[in-house]
Design an enzyme around this catalytic site. Sequence first.
Site, PDB file in Angstrom:
ATOM      1  N   CYS A   1       6.398  -5.649   0.246  1.00  0.00           N
ATOM      2  CA  CYS A   1       5.093  -5.533   0.910  1.00  0.00           C
ATOM      3  C   CYS A   1       4.005  -5.132  -0.072  1.00  0.00           C
ATOM      4  O   CYS A   1       2.893  -4.800   0.326  1.00  0.00           O
ATOM      5  CB  CYS A   1       5.168  -4.552   2.070  1.00  0.00           C
ATOM      6  SG  CYS A   1       5.523  -2.870   1.561  1.00  0.00           S
TER       7      CYS A   1
ATOM      8  N   ARG B   1       4.212   2.473   8.705  1.00  0.00           N
ATOM      9  CA  ARG B   1       4.548   3.441   7.665  1.00  0.00           C
ATOM     10  C   ARG B   1       3.997   4.811   8.034  1.00  0.00           C
ATOM     11  O   ARG B   1       2.847   4.918   8.464  1.00  0.00           O
ATOM     12  CB  ARG B   1       3.945   2.993   6.337  1.00  0.00           C
ATOM     13  CG  ARG B   1       4.220   3.981   5.225  1.00  0.00           C
ATOM     14  CD  ARG B   1       3.754   3.454   3.911  1.00  0.00           C
ATOM     15  NE  ARG B   1       2.323   3.494   3.772  1.00  0.00           N
ATOM     16  CZ  ARG B   1       1.678   2.987   2.721  1.00  0.00           C
ATOM     17  NH1 ARG B   1       2.363   2.394   1.761  1.00  0.00           N
ATOM     18  NH2 ARG B   1       0.381   3.056   2.637  1.00  0.00           N
TER      19      ARG B   1
ATOM     20  N   ASN C   1       3.437  -2.198  -5.702  1.00  0.00           N
ATOM     21  CA  ASN C   1       2.244  -1.590  -6.324  1.00  0.00           C
ATOM     22  C   ASN C   1       2.627  -0.276  -6.991  1.00  0.00           C
ATOM     23  O   ASN C   1       2.239   0.008  -8.121  1.00  0.00           O
ATOM     24  CB  ASN C   1       1.162  -1.304  -5.283  1.00  0.00           C
ATOM     25  CG  ASN C   1       0.754  -2.548  -4.535  1.00  0.00           C
ATOM     26  OD1 ASN C   1       0.960  -3.645  -5.023  1.00  0.00           O
ATOM     27  ND2 ASN C   1       0.188  -2.384  -3.358  1.00  0.00           N
ATOM     28  N   ASP C   2       3.386   0.520  -6.261  1.00  0.00           N
ATOM     29  CA  ASP C   2       3.819   1.803  -6.819  1.00  0.00           C
ATOM     30  C   ASP C   2       5.007   1.644  -7.751  1.00  0.00           C
ATOM     31  O   ASP C   2       5.092   2.308  -8.779  1.00  0.00           O
ATOM     32  CB  ASP C   2       4.176   2.779  -5.689  1.00  0.00           C
ATOM     33  CG  ASP C   2       2.927   3.455  -5.155  1.00  0.00           C
ATOM     34  OD1 ASP C   2       2.095   3.884  -5.973  1.00  0.00           O
ATOM     35  OD2 ASP C   2       2.774   3.546  -3.928  1.00  0.00           O
TER      36      ASP C   2
ATOM     37  N   HIS D   1      -6.348   2.109  -3.617  1.00  0.00           N
ATOM     38  CA  HIS D   1      -6.331   1.987  -2.155  1.00  0.00           C
ATOM     39  C   HIS D   1      -7.683   1.601  -1.555  1.00  0.00           C
ATOM     40  O   HIS D   1      -7.749   0.977  -0.510  1.00  0.00           O
ATOM     41  CB  HIS D   1      -5.771   3.260  -1.518  1.00  0.00           C
ATOM     42  CG  HIS D   1      -4.282   3.303  -1.591  1.00  0.00           C
ATOM     43  ND1 HIS D   1      -3.589   4.182  -2.389  1.00  0.00           N
ATOM     44  CD2 HIS D   1      -3.350   2.526  -1.004  1.00  0.00           C
ATOM     45  CE1 HIS D   1      -2.304   3.950  -2.271  1.00  0.00           C
ATOM     46  NE2 HIS D   1      -2.124   2.960  -1.443  1.00  0.00           N
TER      47      HIS D   1
ATOM     48  N   ARG E   1      -1.969   3.033 -11.474  1.00  0.00           N
ATOM     49  CA  ARG E   1      -2.418   1.798 -10.834  1.00  0.00           C
ATOM     50  C   ARG E   1      -3.923   1.763 -10.603  1.00  0.00           C
ATOM     51  O   ARG E   1      -4.484   0.721 -10.307  1.00  0.00           O
ATOM     52  CB  ARG E   1      -1.684   1.579  -9.503  1.00  0.00           C
ATOM     53  CG  ARG E   1      -1.958   2.649  -8.480  1.00  0.00           C
ATOM     54  CD  ARG E   1      -1.026   2.560  -7.285  1.00  0.00           C
ATOM     55  NE  ARG E   1      -1.590   1.802  -6.188  1.00  0.00           N
ATOM     56  CZ  ARG E   1      -1.012   1.661  -4.996  1.00  0.00           C
ATOM     57  NH1 ARG E   1       0.171   2.237  -4.760  1.00  0.00           N
ATOM     58  NH2 ARG E   1      -1.574   0.983  -4.042  1.00  0.00           N
TER      59      ARG E   1
ATOM     60  N   GLU F   1       9.813   2.515  -3.896  1.00  0.00           N
ATOM     61  CA  GLU F   1       8.550   2.575  -4.657  1.00  0.00           C
ATOM     62  C   GLU F   1       8.683   3.326  -5.970  1.00  0.00           C
ATOM     63  O   GLU F   1       7.724   3.423  -6.729  1.00  0.00           O
ATOM     64  CB  GLU F   1       7.475   3.273  -3.829  1.00  0.00           C
ATOM     65  CG  GLU F   1       7.211   2.604  -2.498  1.00  0.00           C
ATOM     66  CD  GLU F   1       5.917   3.078  -1.866  1.00  0.00           C
ATOM     67  OE1 GLU F   1       4.912   2.395  -2.037  1.00  0.00           O
ATOM     68  OE2 GLU F   1       5.934   4.143  -1.221  1.00  0.00           O
TER      69      GLU F   1
ATOM     70  N   ARG G   1      -0.513   0.510   7.257  1.00  0.00           N
ATOM     71  CA  ARG G   1      -0.825   1.746   6.521  1.00  0.00           C
ATOM     72  C   ARG G   1      -1.574   2.694   7.450  1.00  0.00           C
ATOM     73  O   ARG G   1      -2.787   2.539   7.635  1.00  0.00           O
ATOM     74  CB  ARG G   1      -1.709   1.449   5.310  1.00  0.00           C
ATOM     75  CG  ARG G   1      -1.049   0.641   4.202  1.00  0.00           C
ATOM     76  CD  ARG G   1      -2.023   0.509   3.032  1.00  0.00           C
ATOM     77  NE  ARG G   1      -1.402  -0.054   1.856  1.00  0.00           N
ATOM     78  CZ  ARG G   1      -1.402  -1.351   1.538  1.00  0.00           C
ATOM     79  NH1 ARG G   1      -1.986  -2.229   2.334  1.00  0.00           N
ATOM     80  NH2 ARG G   1      -0.824  -1.769   0.427  1.00  0.00           N
TER      81      ARG G   1
HETATM   82  C1  PEP Z   1       3.070  -0.375  -2.597  1.00  0.00           C
HETATM   83  O1  PEP Z   1       3.079   0.669  -3.257  1.00  0.00           O
HETATM   84  O2  PEP Z   1       3.391  -1.479  -3.061  1.00  0.00           O
HETATM   85  C2  PEP Z   1       2.640  -0.366  -1.199  1.00  0.00           C
HETATM   86  C3  PEP Z   1       2.743  -1.438  -0.461  1.00  0.00           C
HETATM   87  O3  PEP Z   1       2.076   0.792  -0.739  1.00  0.00           O
HETATM   88  P1  PEP Z   1       0.575   1.229  -1.097  1.00  0.00           P
HETATM   89  O4  PEP Z   1      -0.095   0.091  -1.794  1.00  0.00           O
HETATM   90  O5  PEP Z   1      -0.078   1.569   0.191  1.00  0.00           O
HETATM   91  O6  PEP Z   1       0.801   2.420  -1.976  1.00  0.00           O
HETATM   92 MG    MG Z   2       2.900   2.537  -2.180  1.00  0.00          MG
END
Ligand code: PEP
Ligand code: MG
Length: 591
Positions: free
Chosen positions: A505, A335, A457-458, A192, A468, A434, A299
């Site tokens: 996203c 979110r 991403n998650d 992040h 990650r 996710e 976010r």
């Molecule tokens: C994700 O997990 O893809 C996402 C967009 O949320 P974040 O990257 O903030 O965990």
């Molecule tokens: Mg996420």
Amino acid sequence: MAIVLDGTPAAEGIALGRVFLLDWGIPLVPHRAVPPEEADREIGRFEEARAWARERLLETQRRAEERLGRVEARIFDPQILMLDDPEVVDGTVRYIRDHRLTAERAFEWRMLELQAQWSRTSHPMVLDRLNDLEDLMIRVLNRLLGKHDPMDIQLEHDAVVVAENLTPSLVVQLDRERVAAFATDKGTRTAHWAILARSLEIPAVVGLGDVTKHAREGQQAVVDGRIGRVILDPDEDDLRHFQERVERLRAWAGELELIAELEPVTRDGQFVELRANLDQPEESEEARRYGADGVGLFRTEFLVVGRHTMPGEEEQYEAYRHVAEAFAGGAVYIRTFDLGGDKFPMFLHMPQEENPFLGWRAIRVCLDEPALFRTQLRALLRATAHGDVRIMLPLVNEVEEVRQVRALLQEEEHALEAAGVPFNPGYKLGVMIETPAAALEADQLAPHADFFSIGTNDLVQYTLAVDRTNARLARLYKPFHPAVLRQLKGVARAGRAAGIEVSVCGEMASNPLAAFLLIGLDITTLSMAWPSLPEIKQFVRSIRAEDARRAAQEALQAPTGEDVTRVLSRHLADTVDLSMFEGKWSLSLSP
Ligand code: PEP
Ligand code: MG
């Protein structure tokens, strides 16, 4: 002689600056016994370090009071008290005398002992003290070891911040006007703090392995966040090359802004909705300039990370309203707080966990902390009066979580109605997909959600059980893994069957090859870090959706992630000049 280091590109842009070594964390303390006659000298050194730490803390507290107010500044009180706590002081002196240890070793032992004792409790007050204990350890040990105070970050202009790794709260605390770039040993693209660096438009290269070993304080450094390279002590050739790249990027940026005006339509007429991911409300205007039609992910946790008090309803409402009004006519997906994982606000008593990404995170925190959550929901509801504000829930695993949120929202709606506060009762509530649980149960979740937004991403990290944020595992973090593809396909199908929008996203949306796959899977709403928007639009305009569908069909049959990449590249090769995506194209999808 110049030292060239290659790592993972994490935030685009190129910068030249001077190294600032951010030596974060508890330092290594060498073991050395001291003869009994030197005990008094060691005790004297310990006293000096305590006095110094007290002075620094009082000074920091004074500055915090000026900037943030009296109440906020009181967070330093426990550390100041701890400095005089007999448990700390007497224990350290005893170790110096009885065990013939140096001051730093004795202090370290005593603090580790207290840390172990306190860790056995789950009382939030005591757990909070653990953070204070660690901060104090870092300060005092660095003083005793003759290093500078890492908690007191005073940057010169054009600082290239070099660190082992960073955290979102550290990044928000730095004076962004003075940071030229980040370069870290560890870290990944999807951590992040790296996402935040992209939003702040600060170039970053992560996963460099040992940049902290090579870099010296004040040394000149070039950080190229597009290709993932750091040059320490650049020579004349490097500097000339740097200037050329700066000029090329400037020309490229000019072009990209022209593209922002064009429609995101494929050559065979498929419209692709392109939205922006924002981390701060102030990014809205830039994102618009880059051609965002709406916000696919705001976010909100960056309103709270790095702060000592919970943001109030009014402050949040103003932030959400700002984004809604900046995107009048477009949808704005906000979110709810995704705290935990690698984002820990100071005001929340977050336990130290063995596996924070599998722990108390996101919707779980919100549902357990009604004061925090209800305040946010009220601010969000009020913001619906100013635009197409949609509420999005992170890390949903099951229907019950959505039900609970709906019940809370209903109560807050009634309260607003009773108070005569306007909001739009027709707002949408959706969930992020996710986790594999959510992806596999998408058809069960769909009737309860007004939309799905896939957080790849998650989803990738949880599907492959690959952290990650762990640079060592970067090569195993494979967004094109067949298990991920199958879930994407399943979610798209479940959404279509229920008649709700499905978007992506996560970072995948900003990678041309992945965007090709997603469009081929009929996921035609993509949200990404806004600096990538013109590039992806240019890409969308150069492909045919029909080709993407054929490629996706074939990719779904491929046995490995590498095969998927090959299939997609092959289908693209005939239609797109891959070189126009410059460094981006070669950007692997590792985190
Ligand atoms: C994700 O997990 O893809 C996402 C967009 O949320 P974040 O990257 O903030 O965990
Ligand atoms: Mg996420």
